[in-house]
Design an enzyme around this catalytic site. Structure first.
Site, PDB file in Angstrom:
ATOM      1  CG  HIS A 172      -0.495   0.449   2.532  1.00 35.19           C
ATOM      2  ND1 HIS A 172       0.169  -0.605   3.367  1.00 35.19           N
ATOM      3  CD2 HIS A 172       0.101   1.491   3.036  1.00 35.19           C
ATOM      4  CE1 HIS A 172       0.725  -0.249   4.216  1.00 35.19           C
ATOM      5  NE2 HIS A 172       0.649   1.435   4.173  1.00 35.19           N
TER       6      HIS A 172
HETATM    7  C1  UD1 Z   1      -2.036   5.601   5.910  1.00 31.34           C
HETATM    8  C2  UD1 Z   1      -0.691   6.543   6.922  1.00 31.34           C
HETATM    9  C3  UD1 Z   1      -0.160   5.334   6.330  1.00 31.34           C
HETATM   10  C4  UD1 Z   1       0.021   3.338   6.641  1.00 31.34           C
HETATM   11  C5  UD1 Z   1      -1.448   3.881   5.964  1.00 31.34           C
HETATM   12  C6  UD1 Z   1      -2.138   2.080   6.471  1.00 31.34           C
HETATM   13  C7  UD1 Z   1      -0.449   8.652   5.923  1.00 31.34           C
HETATM   14  C8  UD1 Z   1       0.281  10.096   5.542  1.00 31.34           C
HETATM   15  N1  UD1 Z   1      -0.450   7.053   5.524  1.00 31.34           N
HETATM   16  O1  UD1 Z   1      -1.899   5.421   4.378  1.00 31.34           O
HETATM   17  O2  UD1 Z   1       1.530   5.590   6.959  1.00 31.34           O
HETATM   18  O3  UD1 Z   1       0.830   2.617   6.912  1.00 31.34           O
HETATM   19  O4  UD1 Z   1      -2.575   4.330   6.509  1.00 31.34           O
HETATM   20  O5  UD1 Z   1      -2.654   1.450   5.999  1.00 31.34           O
HETATM   21  O6  UD1 Z   1      -0.977   9.198   7.588  1.00 31.34           O
HETATM   22  N2  UD1 Z   1      -9.450   4.740   1.551  1.00 31.34           N
HETATM   23  C9  UD1 Z   1     -10.428   3.970   1.707  1.00 31.34           C
HETATM   24  N3  UD1 Z   1     -11.220   3.841   2.461  1.00 31.34           N
HETATM   25  C10 UD1 Z   1     -10.567   4.523   4.038  1.00 31.34           C
HETATM   26  C11 UD1 Z   1      -9.659   4.414   4.122  1.00 31.34           C
HETATM   27  C12 UD1 Z   1      -8.550   4.938   2.825  1.00 31.34           C
HETATM   28  O7  UD1 Z   1     -11.030   3.866   0.390  1.00 31.34           O
HETATM   29  O8  UD1 Z   1     -11.436   3.357   5.565  1.00 31.34           O
HETATM   30  C13 UD1 Z   1      -8.748   5.253   0.484  1.00 31.34           C
HETATM   31  C14 UD1 Z   1      -8.725   6.869   0.231  1.00 31.34           C
HETATM   32  O9  UD1 Z   1      -9.027   6.418  -1.136  1.00 31.34           O
HETATM   33  C15 UD1 Z   1      -8.087   7.272  -0.039  1.00 31.34           C
HETATM   34  C16 UD1 Z   1      -6.660   6.567   0.455  1.00 31.34           C
HETATM   35  O10 UD1 Z   1      -7.732   4.913   0.800  1.00 31.34           O
HETATM   36  O11 UD1 Z   1      -7.338   8.149  -0.554  1.00 31.34           O
HETATM   37  C17 UD1 Z   1      -5.655   6.887   0.896  1.00 31.34           C
HETATM   38  O12 UD1 Z   1      -6.297   6.084   2.385  1.00 31.34           O
HETATM   39  P1  UD1 Z   1      -5.119   7.759   3.316  1.00 31.34           P
HETATM   40  O13 UD1 Z   1      -5.303   8.027   5.323  1.00 31.34           O
HETATM   41  O14 UD1 Z   1      -4.609   9.114   2.752  1.00 31.34           O
HETATM   42  O15 UD1 Z   1      -3.694   6.679   3.230  1.00 31.34           O
HETATM   43  P2  UD1 Z   1      -3.305   4.830   3.260  1.00 31.34           P
HETATM   44  O16 UD1 Z   1      -2.318   5.179   1.941  1.00 31.34           O
HETATM   45  O17 UD1 Z   1      -4.562   4.661   4.393  1.00 31.34           O
HETATM   46  N1  UDP Z   2      -3.631  -5.845   9.315  1.00 33.22           N
HETATM   47  C1  UDP Z   2      -4.663  -6.006   8.856  1.00 33.22           C
HETATM   48  N2  UDP Z   2      -5.486  -6.816   7.737  1.00 33.22           N
HETATM   49  C2  UDP Z   2      -4.863  -7.151   6.979  1.00 33.22           C
HETATM   50  C3  UDP Z   2      -3.771  -5.516   7.149  1.00 33.22           C
HETATM   51  C4  UDP Z   2      -2.940  -5.848   7.633  1.00 33.22           C
HETATM   52  O1  UDP Z   2      -5.382  -6.857  10.213  1.00 33.22           O
HETATM   53  O2  UDP Z   2      -5.902  -7.114   5.751  1.00 33.22           O
HETATM   54  C5  UDP Z   2      -2.785  -5.598  10.130  1.00 33.22           C
HETATM   55  C6  UDP Z   2      -1.238  -5.810  10.851  1.00 33.22           C
HETATM   56  O3  UDP Z   2      -1.916  -6.776  11.434  1.00 33.22           O
HETATM   57  C7  UDP Z   2      -1.115  -4.941  11.177  1.00 33.22           C
HETATM   58  C8  UDP Z   2      -1.186  -3.681  10.750  1.00 33.22           C
HETATM   59  O4  UDP Z   2      -2.513  -4.065  10.579  1.00 33.22           O
HETATM   60  O5  UDP Z   2      -1.175  -4.611  13.004  1.00 33.22           O
HETATM   61  C9  UDP Z   2      -0.438  -2.824  10.016  1.00 33.22           C
HETATM   62  O6  UDP Z   2      -1.101  -1.661   9.577  1.00 33.22           O
HETATM   63  P1  UDP Z   2      -1.089  -1.326   7.969  1.00 33.22           P
HETATM   64  O7  UDP Z   2       0.091  -2.510   7.125  1.00 33.22           O
HETATM   65  O8  UDP Z   2      -2.125  -1.081   7.537  1.00 33.22           O
HETATM   66  O9  UDP Z   2       0.167  -0.429   8.209  1.00 33.22           O
HETATM   67  P2  UDP Z   2       1.272   0.546   8.872  1.00 33.22           P
HETATM   68  O10 UDP Z   2       2.005  -0.532   9.376  1.00 33.22           O
HETATM   69  O11 UDP Z   2       2.678  -0.109   7.120  1.00 33.22           O
HETATM   70  O12 UDP Z   2       1.376   1.759   8.550  1.00 33.22           O
END
Ligand code: UD1
Ligand code: UDP
Length: 367
Positions: free
Chosen positions: A205
């Site tokens: 992601h």
């Molecule tokens: C965010 C965090 C990242 C983390 C990740 C964990 C920041 C800068 N990034 O990235 O560090 O590793 O979460 O998963 O804070 N979206 C949905 N539904 C949701 C959430 C998001 O559809 O419930 C989609 C939206 O299109 C959104 C995109 O995902 O624009 C990105 O979401 P965003 O929270 O901006 O960043 P992540 O890539 O999720």
């Molecule tokens: N995780 C989860 N379901 C998934 C993918 C990840 O519960 O489908 C959990 C994973 O075990 C860990 C956390 O989400 O506890 C990590 O989050 P993510 O990878 O979204 O973010 P990051 O750690 O990169 O910020």
């Protein structure tokens, strides 16, 4: 002592759950949960409240998605009202997402004490939004709770006074220890007709891997090559799902035989899938740590990691270059050998949250 705990995105829930539990164990502490709403789909938020036994948030700010500036600004405006109404003694933020920095800034501008859990991690790559969030949050926090030795070293280099830094271990492992029995008892591989230790689990992601058509195409080619050797399970992050749609790559990925694309999984289901995987391929921060704890081989498709202990002591190997043949060579190697002789890093013992709460309880009123 009144504490506001901030959650916003998926990796925050498993960190705050054990902290909230530890705060509540002290009858003199009032612990509240503030959910910014950065992640909002049920599979990215609600499921974690249920499985990690978190109460309904005391405040839900409902900010939703947007650019970095929009998310950060919306959280700041909404959270300021919460602080003014609640007058907490302390705000606690975890990790490195936009919700972390936004709430940290509001807290310190209002002269409230700020604790940062998972402080001091540095990838050294300032193009990552998370790296900026880490540096800025650490620079204003009053209590910096560190998960691994590199955190101590980095903060010392940045001239953070030693009395602000506490090496307490890893709260994410508190959740893993607490729920592992329940998670291991599930049968996710069987649900998808997979044999244990005979599939690869992938998550992807990070913007640097999924936000450009060319790189995302390379990822898909890699999955196609890999799936000829072993089934691949891919719980699809919403960012990646959105990019597949945007670059018209949905059809290409859906045609790969032996690739099982799933919705983002619940915490227990995902731990189960990790534990029984032959190999994990990821760009997640938390997954690098959990795979080390579980002793499952992990390849991280990134140039750097802010969690170097997972490489030096754990099961993690970095794959810096996104080239199908290089990744496949690393995969072949790791599929044909036992996981690295990993050790569980110091203080990843399931007791980090009580250590943090004890420290805060002793220190917050000394100011
Ligand atoms: C965010 C965090 C990242 C983390 C990740 C964990 C920041 C800068 N990034 O990235 O560090 O590793 O979460 O998963 O804070 N979206 C949905 N539904 C949701 C959430 C998001 O559809 O419930 C989609 C939206 O299109 C959104 C995109 O995902 O624009 C990105 O979401 P965003 O929270 O901006 O960043 P992540 O890539 O999720
Ligand atoms: N995780 C989860 N379901 C998934 C993918 C990840 O519960 O489908 C959990 C994973 O075990 C860990 C956390 O989400 O506890 C990590 O989050 P993510 O990878 O979204 O973010 P990051 O750690 O990169 O910020």
């Amino acid at each position: 002592m009144k504490v506001l705990n901030i959650v916003g995105a998926r990796p925050n829930f498993m960190k705050v759950a054990p902290l909230h539990r530890a705060f509540l164990a002290n009858p003199n502490i009032d612990s509240k949960i503030i959910h910014t709403g950065q992640h909002y789909d049920a599979c990215m938020s609600k499921v974690f409240f249920e499985q990690l036994e978190l109460p309904k948030p005391d405040y839900y700010l409902g900010v939703g998605s947007g650019s970095h500036a929009v998310i950060t600004a919306k959280i700041m405006m909404a959270f300021e009202k919460v602080i003014l109404a609640e007058k907490p003694d302390l705000v606690l933020v975890v990790g490195d997402v936009n919700s972390t920095l936004a709430c940290a800034l509001v807290t310190k501008k209002l002269n409230i004490q700020l604790a940062h859990v998972e402080a001091g991690l540095r990838s050294g790559d300032r193009r990552m939004p998370e790296e900026l969030n880490r540096i800025m949050t650490d620079s204003i926090a009053d209590y910096l709770f560190v998960t691994e030795q590199s955190g101590l070293t980095n903060l010392t280099k940045e001239n953070v006074p030693a009395e602000k830094i506490f090496f307490v271990g890893n709260v994410m492992m508190d959740s893993l220890c607490f729920y592992q029995k329940k998670a291991f008892a599930l049968s996710l591989p069987e649900k998808y007709n997979l044999s244990r230790k005979a599939y690869v689990l992938m998550t992807m992601h990070r913007p640097e891997n999924v936000d450009q058509a060319e790189k995302l195409t390379t990822m898909i080619d890699m999955m196609a090559a890999l799936s000829e050797k072993m089934p691949v399970v891919l719980p699809l992050h919403p960012r990646t799902a959105k990019q597949l749609q945007k670059f018209s790559l949905k059809e290409k990925i859906s045609k790969i035989p032996n690739l099982i694309i799933l919705e983002p999984q619940g915490y227990l289901e995902f731990i189960n899938l990790m534990n029984y995987a032959a190999l994990i391929i990821t760009d997640s921060g938390g997954v690098q740590e959990e795979s080390t704890f579980l002793g499952v081989s992990c390849l991280t498709v990134r140039n750097s990691t802010e969690r170097p202990i997972t490489v030096t002591q754990g099961t993690n190997v970095l794959i810096p270059e996104l080239k199908v043949d290089l990744i496949m060579a690393a995969i072949e190697k790791s599929l044909h050998q036992d996981p690295k002789d990993a050790i569980i890093p110091p203080l990843w013992d399931g007791k980090a949250a009580p250590r943090i709460v004890e420290c805060l309880w002793k220190n917050v009123y000394n100011h």
